[in-house]
Structure formats: structure tokens, C-alpha cells
Motif scaffolding. Structure first.
Motif, PDB file in Angstrom:
ATOM      1  N   LEU A 113       0.826  -1.203   0.000  1.00  0.00           N
ATOM      2  CA  LEU A 113       0.000   0.000   0.000  1.00  0.00           C
ATOM      3  C   LEU A 113       0.864   1.258   0.000  1.00  0.00           C
ATOM      4  O   LEU A 113       0.511   2.270  -0.633  1.00  0.00           O
ATOM      5  CB  LEU A 113      -0.945  -0.021   1.196  1.00  0.00           C
ATOM      6  CG  LEU A 113      -2.056  -1.077   1.108  1.00  0.00           C
ATOM      7  CD1 LEU A 113      -2.631  -1.368   2.497  1.00  0.00           C
ATOM      8  CD2 LEU A 113      -3.170  -0.639   0.160  1.00  0.00           C
ATOM      9  N   TYR A 140      -5.770  -2.811   4.436  1.00  0.00           N
ATOM     10  CA  TYR A 140      -6.477  -2.340   3.238  1.00  0.00           C
ATOM     11  C   TYR A 140      -7.676  -1.465   3.606  1.00  0.00           C
ATOM     12  O   TYR A 140      -7.912  -0.428   2.979  1.00  0.00           O
ATOM     13  CB  TYR A 140      -6.917  -3.530   2.379  1.00  0.00           C
ATOM     14  CG  TYR A 140      -5.818  -4.035   1.475  1.00  0.00           C
ATOM     15  CD1 TYR A 140      -5.740  -3.631   0.150  1.00  0.00           C
ATOM     16  CD2 TYR A 140      -4.846  -4.902   1.950  1.00  0.00           C
ATOM     17  CE1 TYR A 140      -4.722  -4.079  -0.677  1.00  0.00           C
ATOM     18  CE2 TYR A 140      -3.820  -5.357   1.147  1.00  0.00           C
ATOM     19  CZ  TYR A 140      -3.765  -4.934  -0.176  1.00  0.00           C
ATOM     20  OH  TYR A 140      -2.737  -5.367  -0.986  1.00  0.00           O
ATOM     21  N   GLN A 185      -9.049   0.848   0.634  1.00  0.00           N
ATOM     22  CA  GLN A 185      -8.786   0.051  -0.565  1.00  0.00           C
ATOM     23  C   GLN A 185      -9.526  -1.280  -0.478  1.00  0.00           C
ATOM     24  O   GLN A 185      -9.624  -1.884   0.593  1.00  0.00           O
ATOM     25  CB  GLN A 185      -7.289  -0.179  -0.727  1.00  0.00           C
ATOM     26  CG  GLN A 185      -6.503   1.093  -0.962  1.00  0.00           C
ATOM     27  CD  GLN A 185      -6.991   1.872  -2.184  1.00  0.00           C
ATOM     28  OE1 GLN A 185      -7.034   1.327  -3.289  1.00  0.00           O
ATOM     29  NE2 GLN A 185      -7.374   3.129  -1.986  1.00  0.00           N
ATOM     30  N   ILE A 220     -10.704  -5.103  -0.483  1.00  0.00           N
ATOM     31  CA  ILE A 220     -10.100  -6.398  -0.185  1.00  0.00           C
ATOM     32  C   ILE A 220     -11.158  -7.475  -0.342  1.00  0.00           C
ATOM     33  O   ILE A 220     -12.326  -7.287   0.017  1.00  0.00           O
ATOM     34  CB  ILE A 220      -9.467  -6.425   1.222  1.00  0.00           C
ATOM     35  CG1 ILE A 220      -8.673  -7.733   1.421  1.00  0.00           C
ATOM     36  CG2 ILE A 220     -10.496  -6.207   2.326  1.00  0.00           C
ATOM     37  CD1 ILE A 220      -7.637  -7.666   2.525  1.00  0.00           C
TER      38      ILE A 220
END
Length: 538
Positions: free
Chosen positions: A230, A271, A276, A278
Motif C-alpha cells: 500500500l 487495506y 482500498q 479487499i
């Protein structure tokens, strides 16, 4: 030689162009060209990525409303009465703070709490890619194809099976970049066995960023590994952009039955904190770690997925998450996982219905097979799976190219054929086109009884678009096939892969970004012990 309908000889597409009195090359460039030039142009690869698939066919609904409710109730009862083990002190503390009933390491989740949590998961979003032209709409009717992940072996350009290397991974990322129907790179299409285990996630992420400008997956084997990947995405896109825009996808597997472990939960936290997506993916082996029956397997898998999805929202309300699964059945003769079986298709249909019931996007697995080589078994298993996941309405279609030997091996020949199969599946799942219907009906009147359509303007305008022409299937006469060396599909596919690699052009990274990424890799490799015990779970 093939006989075309007007009695002349030659291949049909060539006759079509000759009838019009102009080559395709001339039509596109204004220059005339000979037969060889026209053939080269006709067979030239097209590398432009297709947009996200917008499905235009109905989903296969195998359950009625009562049966959906029955699965939902059974799953919620598992969560309430049996509970899910969260083998992680941080997660247990998070669940206590969220109001769950925590008994030791077993978390009992009230169905009301679960419904409240999953209701905040977005139903869709747009993935941002390094190349803005390759941004992807995702969720709802939109689907994307992603190649396989995780194979320690490769059957390479020489069709020999061996341990995979970093250069093999880079080659497969390049083939992904060149394949129009593949929308993303995986994290590690193959395991680069020549890279230290504790450093692999860094080289894998850098390979995806450097050699492709499509969106990509990131490793999620531990929380620290996930943070590294990340961080690299933040160097590429900017931390502020990531806080509002999905740019990368992680995957976390539940250890079925009913156990989420520390490493996967750490990855979910990493995440979800960064906003983001997952995949929350139970690893279901039907008959081994689930009941030996389709409907109860789905009920258990559904409970496991809901527990993971709920936890993403405990970490960050509104963070994107994907209902995932890896689904296989187990041979009661050998204990080995099987692919392409009827129950897998049925369970995909059921899981799709459950994901839509909860209003969340979902992932399935594609092109799976147990064959050791690229043969008829591999083709049948893969085709069965491709059709099932498309009719099930899956959004994130992972393992879409290369998977062989139960995932232990990536076959380069199968990879490029699978990518072409995804393009065929894409075309089928778009649905019937009606935009040229009236023009085509005029062509019927123009041609009339006993004629042919090869030279008609409608055919000239639509022949490449009207019917998909597979790149690697042979439809010539046996005499022509023999004259050209009797090459079977594996040989054709490997030659095509070599051709793609010869045509590959690296999508150049901004120099400052590239330097920052390299500096990050150098620093993290220095900081991470070469044999970090936490990283031996690949």
C-alpha cells in the motif's frame, strides 16, 4: 483450400475483401497492399484493453426467495450460535468495542449487527489505473477479468515445467498488459522462487507497477506486507488520492471452517484503513472443510464471508470490500481438489444470488483446472467454469488465465488461450447487439435469394465486429493445417506468446516515481530480515 459460396477459392475473409475491391489496409491507411500485407494486418494483435464488461445477459437464478432466505437464516444462525474464531487479539478488541459477543477467541455476531455493518459497503466503484484510459467501473453489472495467482511452478515458453522465477513473473505481467480482456494484473501470477520469501511482495508489486499500466492486486500475506504494498501504491498515486479512490485490491482468505487468522485479519485492517478494496474469501473445499452438499456449503461459506466483510466496516465504515470465495470440491477417491464440476457451477449461481441479496460486489474464480498439461481436460474444466461465473454475474473474476495443475502451475500456452477465451466470454456476456439490425435487414433485401453477403457494404463494415474470430483456434481445412506443419493449439499458443512479447512496449513510469519506488524497495529489503518468520506463509 476452402470453397467460398460464389465458387471462387481462397479463405472467406480474403474473398470478402476482394469482393469489395479494396483491402482492409487500404481502408485504414489509404495505401494499397498485397495479399501478404493484408493477411499480416488481419492477424496483427490488438492490444487496447477492453473496458470493464457491462453484462447484458440475465443472471442464472437457481434459488427462489424462500431458498435465499433459508441460506441467509442458516448463515446468521451460524454467526450467532456457533460463532467465528478470530485468532487475533486486535480483532477481538475491535469486536468487543463494536458490541459483539466475544467468548475467548470466538466471536458471536448478532444478525442485526451484521446487517448494519455490511449495509455500509459500497455496491460499486471506479478503479483508478496508472493509465487513466484503463480506469474501470466495477460492481453491479460491471465485471473485470484478472489472471491467476500463486503458482510456484511454470510451464514456460518451451512448455517445460519448472520452478518459477522473477523474470517469469515479469513476462506474465507483460502478457497481461498485451491481453485486451485482462483488466488487471494479479499480485503474484507465479511465485518468484528465486527471490527471498520475505522480499517477494516488494518485487511482485514493483513488477505490476512497472510492466503494466492496468490496475493491480497487492499482496496481503501479513499486515506488514500489505502495508508495504500500500505504501508503494501511495508513491504511485498519492496517499490523498488513495483515501478516496480504489487503486489496488487485496485478498484475505478465511481458514474454513469458521476461522479468521491473525495474518489475514491484519491484511484486512491494512487495506480497509487505506480505503482500498479487499476480497474476503473463504477457502472452501467442498466435502473436506465444508459439508459434502452444495446448499450447506454455501450457508457455511456465506457466514464466513459475512464475518470478514463485517470486520472491514468495523475498521472503516464505508470502505470498499468484495464478497469473495475460492470454491472447489474434493475428490473422495484421492482427496485432491476438483474443478469444473456441476456443483461448483450451482454454488457459483447461489453465491451470486446471496451477494446481490446483500447488495455487495462479489468475486469468483475462473478457468480452474486440475490437468497437468494444456489438454482437453484443462479446456473442458476451464470452459465450464467460465460460462458458470459469467451467468452467475460475478464482478471480480480472478484466476482468469494460466491456471493449471490445481493452481500449482501456470501454463504460458494456457495463459494466452485463456485470455482469448475471456474475450469470447466478454462478447457473449455483453448480450445481443441491436444497433445494426435495420441495416442488416436492408442487406437481406439487397442480396435476395441465392446470393451471398460477403461483398455487401454491411458485411464490410461489420465482419470484424459481428462475429468473434478466436485468435488461436484453427478452422482451416485439414489439408491447409497439414501443409502448415500440423501445429496443435499448444504450439500455436506458445508462438503467439512469443510474438506478443516481441511486440511488447513498456508503459514508461514517471522517472521520479520509479526512483522513489526503487528507493523504497532498497530500504525495506534492508529493514526486513531475510528470513522473516512472519513471511513464510506464502
Amino acid at each position: 483450400m476452402n470453397l467460398v459460396p460464389d465458387g471462387r477459392t481462397g479463405d472467406m475473409a480474403e474473398a470478402l475483401r476482394q469482393d469489395a475491391g479494396v483491402s482492409l489496409e487500404h481502408a485504414k491507411t489509404g495505401r494499397s497492399g498485397g495479399r501478404n500485407a493484408r493477411r499480416a494486418l488481419r492477424t496483427a494483435p490488438v492490444f487496447d484493453m477492453l473496458p470493464a464488461l457491462r453484462r447484458g445477459i440475465p443472471t442464472c437464478e437457481v434459488m427462489d426467495e424462500e431458498q435465499i432466505a433459508r441460506i441467509d437464516d442458516a448463515s446468521m444462525s451460524i454467526l450467532e450460535e456457533v460463532g467465528i474464531v478470530f485468532r487475533d487479539e486486535v480483532a477481538l478488541a475491535d469486536w468487543r468495542a463494536a458490541g459483539a459477543d466475544v467468548r475467548g477467541d470466538r466471536v458471536h455476531l448478532d444478525r442485526g449487527l451484521v446487517r448494519q455493518l455490511i449495509s455500509t459497503i459500497p455496491s460499486g466503484w471506479t478503479y483508478r489505473a496508472r493509465n487513466p484510459a484503463k480506469d474501470l467501473k466495477f460492481g453491479g453489472q460491471n465485471s473485470i477479468f484478472v489472471p491467476m495467482g500463486g503458482a510456484p511452478y511454470i510451464r514456460g515458453l518451451d512448455n517445460e515445467r519448472r520452478w518459477a522465477t522473477l523474470s517469469d513473473l515479469q513476462m506474465l505481467v507483460k502478457l497481461t498488459q498485451m491481453s485486451p480482456a485482462l483488466h488487471s494484473t494479479s499480485h503474484h501470477i507465479i511465485e518468484p522462487m528465486d527471490v527471498k520469501v520475505s522480499h517477494r511482495h516488494l518485487e511482485i508489486a514493483y513488477s505490476s507497477i512497472k510492466y503494466s499500466d492496468k490496475t493491480f492486486m497487492g499482496m496481503a500475506t501479513t499486515e506488514r506486507n500489505a502495508e508495504d504494498v500500500l505504501d508503494m501504491a501511495a508513491i504511485l498515486f498519492g496517499a490523498d488520492a488513495m483515501d478516496t479512490t480504489p487503486v489496488i485490491t487485496g485478498n484475505a482468505n478465511c481458514n474454513s471452517p469458521l476461522l479468521w487468522d491473525e495474518m489475514m485479519l491484519g491484511a484486512i485492517r491494512a487495506y480497509s484503513r487505506r480505503n482500498q478494496p479487499i476480497l474476503c474469501s473463504p477457502f472452501a473445499l467442498g466435502g473436506a472443510n465444508t459439508p459434502a452438499s452444495a446448499a450447506p456449503t454455501v450457508a457455511q461459506l456465506n457466514a464466513e464471508a459475512l464475518a470478514g466483510l463485517s470486520y472491514t466496516q468495523v475498521i472503516r465504515k464505508g470502505s470498499p470490500a468484495i464478497y469473495g470465495h475460492f470454491l472447489s470440491t474434493v475428490s473422495m477417491r484421492s482427496g485432491a481438489p476438483m474443478a469444473g464440476t456441476p456443483e461448483i457451477s450451482l454454488m457459483n449461481f447461489m453465491i451470486g444470488q446471496m451477494a446481490r441479496f446483500y447488495g455487495v460486489p462479489w468475486r469468483s474464480s475462473n478457468m480452474l483446472g486440475g490437468s497437468k498439461v494444456f489438454d482437453a481436460q484443462a479446456a473442458y474444466e476451464s470452459a465450464m467454469t467460465l460460462n458458470a461465473v459469467l451467468h452467475a454475474g460475478a464482478n471480480y473474476i480472478w484466476h482468469s488465465a494460466g491456471w493449471n495443475e490445481g493452481g500449482l502451475q501456470c501454463s504460458v500456452a494456457k495463459f494466452v488461450v485463456d485470455a482469448d477465451m475471456c474475450a469470447m466470454g466478454y462478447r457473449m456476456a455483453e448480450g445481443v447487439r441491436w444497433d445494426d439490425f435495420d441495416e442488416a435487414m436492408k442487406a437481406v433485401r439487397d442480396v435476395g435469394p441465392g446470393g451471398h453477403f460477403l461483398g455487401h457494404p454491411h458485411t464490410q463494415a461489420n465482419f470484424e465486429r459481428g462475429f468473434y474470430m478466436p485468435k488461436l483456434f484453427d478452422n482451416n481445412s485439414i489439408e491447409q493445417w497439414q501443409a502448415e506443419g500440423s501445429v496443435e493449439i499448444t504450439g500455436r499458443a506458445l508462438e503467439y506468446a512469443k510474438r506478443l512479447l516481441d511486440e511488447y512496449e513498456e508503459p514508461k513510469l514517471d522517472q521520479a516515481v520509479d526512483e522513489a519506488l526503487r528507493d523504497y524497495l532498497t530500504r525495506r529489503k534492508r529493514e526486513i530480515p531475510a528470513e522473516d518468520a512472519l513471511n513464510t506463509s506464502y
